[in-house]
Design an enzyme around this catalytic site. Structure first.
Site, mmCIF file in Angstrom:
data_model
loop_
_atom_site.group_PDB
_atom_site.id
_atom_site.type_symbol
_atom_site.label_atom_id
_atom_site.label_comp_id
_atom_site.label_asym_id
_atom_site.label_seq_id
_atom_site.Cartn_x
_atom_site.Cartn_y
_atom_site.Cartn_z
ATOM 1 N N CYS A 108 0.869 -1.174 0.000
ATOM 2 C CA CYS A 108 0.000 0.000 0.000
ATOM 3 C C CYS A 108 0.905 1.222 0.000
ATOM 4 O O CYS A 108 1.688 1.417 0.934
ATOM 5 C CB CYS A 108 -0.915 -0.002 1.215
ATOM 6 S SG CYS A 108 -1.885 1.513 1.383
ATOM 7 N N CYS A 267 -5.326 6.160 -2.702
ATOM 8 C CA CYS A 267 -4.625 4.882 -2.853
ATOM 9 C C CYS A 267 -3.269 5.193 -3.470
ATOM 10 O O CYS A 267 -3.209 5.727 -4.589
ATOM 11 C CB CYS A 267 -5.422 3.926 -3.735
ATOM 12 S SG CYS A 267 -4.551 2.388 -4.128
#
Length: 330
Positions: A108, A267
């Site tokens: 991530c 994101c």
């Protein structure tokens, strides 16, 4: 939840007066451009981070709430961490990332910056040089950088490693290698697959109005369906701007549906995928530096030599807490 001191933050939270193990867990809450996480400092590797515990901690009504749970743990404590140590012996710490639904995720981009901020906070990194972190997508290297917005935030830049287009040149020539149906948009759109250690499908929209109409409360339908699922980025190119040094910066606006989570405010790997896809579609002469606007803020994506890409953006710790594990949803 009650606030602990940083020195008392342990995965098990100590013991009760009768000597039995405590049913509390010390956590922190942090975010990168409002992509938010429950953070656990488990450098000793004591915590059994089960899918059930992840879902309970990430629950926004009955838990702490977050897009995912990230554990900072010794690389030697995990099989995946052992692989990171082979890749780079300096990767003594591992970013163990789980989606909010309890599933394991490779990486991530926002989370790795927040983990760097956590490592600074708990004394695992002094903020100078590089922090070398193991992840399931390979070793990542993080460094502190100046906030380009001038707001004085803590910004970190991450070499996100290699990226590639699974569909190759054929997908670029065809405009994509997937067909994507998004609720709220009236036609099926072509999507381009971009792999950054985790899978992404990027589709371009005509304008901000289309971006606003998209309903990401349900997962877009991607055909063919990727074997590991995919994050889906909706992007609107906003042109280029000339910087003070004469260089060009591309600008895109993005929304994202993350597999295992739903729509998120940001994101990191998705921002990289969005910039890389638009740059690919633009062809020769496209900028190597991109500003990506997401609902939670702004990040910077830079194409590096050697087929790598860098992500830079803020990372914020907002709270420390002790969670009563017995009170969490089951």
């Amino acid at each position: 939840m009650t606030a602990p001191s940083a020195s008392s933050a342990t995965p098990t939270g100590g013991s009760r007066p009768d000597g039995a193990p405590s049913s509390t867990l010390a956590v922190l809450k942090g975010h990168g451009t409002q992509n938010d996480f429950v953070l656990v400092d488990d450098r000793a590797g004591d915590l059994d981070l089960t899918p059930e515990l992840v879902r309970a901690l990430a629950d926004r009504r009955a838990g702490v709430g977050g897009d995912g749970v990230i554990r900072l743990v010794a690389s030697r404590a995990l099989p995946e961490g052992a692989a990171s140590l082979v890749e780079d012996p300096r990767a003594v710490w591992f970013m163990d990332y789980r989606n909010a639904d309890g599933s394991v995720a490779e990486m991530c981009g926002n989370g790795v910056r927040v983990v760097a901020r956590l490592a600074e906070h708990v004394g695992a990194w002094d903020g100078s040089g590089e922090l070398v972190l193991g992840t399931r997508a390979g070793v990542r290297r993080v460094r502190r950088v100046t906030d380009p917005t001038g707001r004085g935030a803590d910004w970190y830049a991450v070499d996100m490693g290699p990226w590639h287009l699974p569909g190759g040149a054929g997908a670029v020539e065809a405009g994509g290698d997937a067909e994507v149906t998004v609720r709220g948009l009236d036609v099926v759109r072509p999507g381009l697959s971009v792999d950054l250690g985790n899978p992404h499908t990027v589709l371009v929209l005509a304008d901000a109005g289309e971006l606003a109409r998209a309903d990401l409360s349900v997962a877009p339908d991607v055909v063919p369906e990727p074997p590991r699922g995919t994050n889906v980025e909706l992007v609107v190119p906003l042109g280029e701007r000339t910087e003070a040094d004469g260089g060009l910066t591309g600008v895109v606006r993005m929304r994202v549906h993350e597999r295992g989570v739903g729509e998120t405010r940001s994101c990191g790997t998705g921002a990289c995928a969005a910039a890389l896809a638009v740059r690919t579609w633009a062809g020769a002469g496209a900028p190597d530096v991109w500003t990506v606007e997401v609902p939670g803020g702004t990040v910077r994506v830079r194409v590096l030599d050697g087929g790598h890409v860098e992500l830079a953006g803020p990372a914020v710790l907002v709270a420390e807490a002790v969670v009563d594990l017995e009170a969490l949803p089951r």
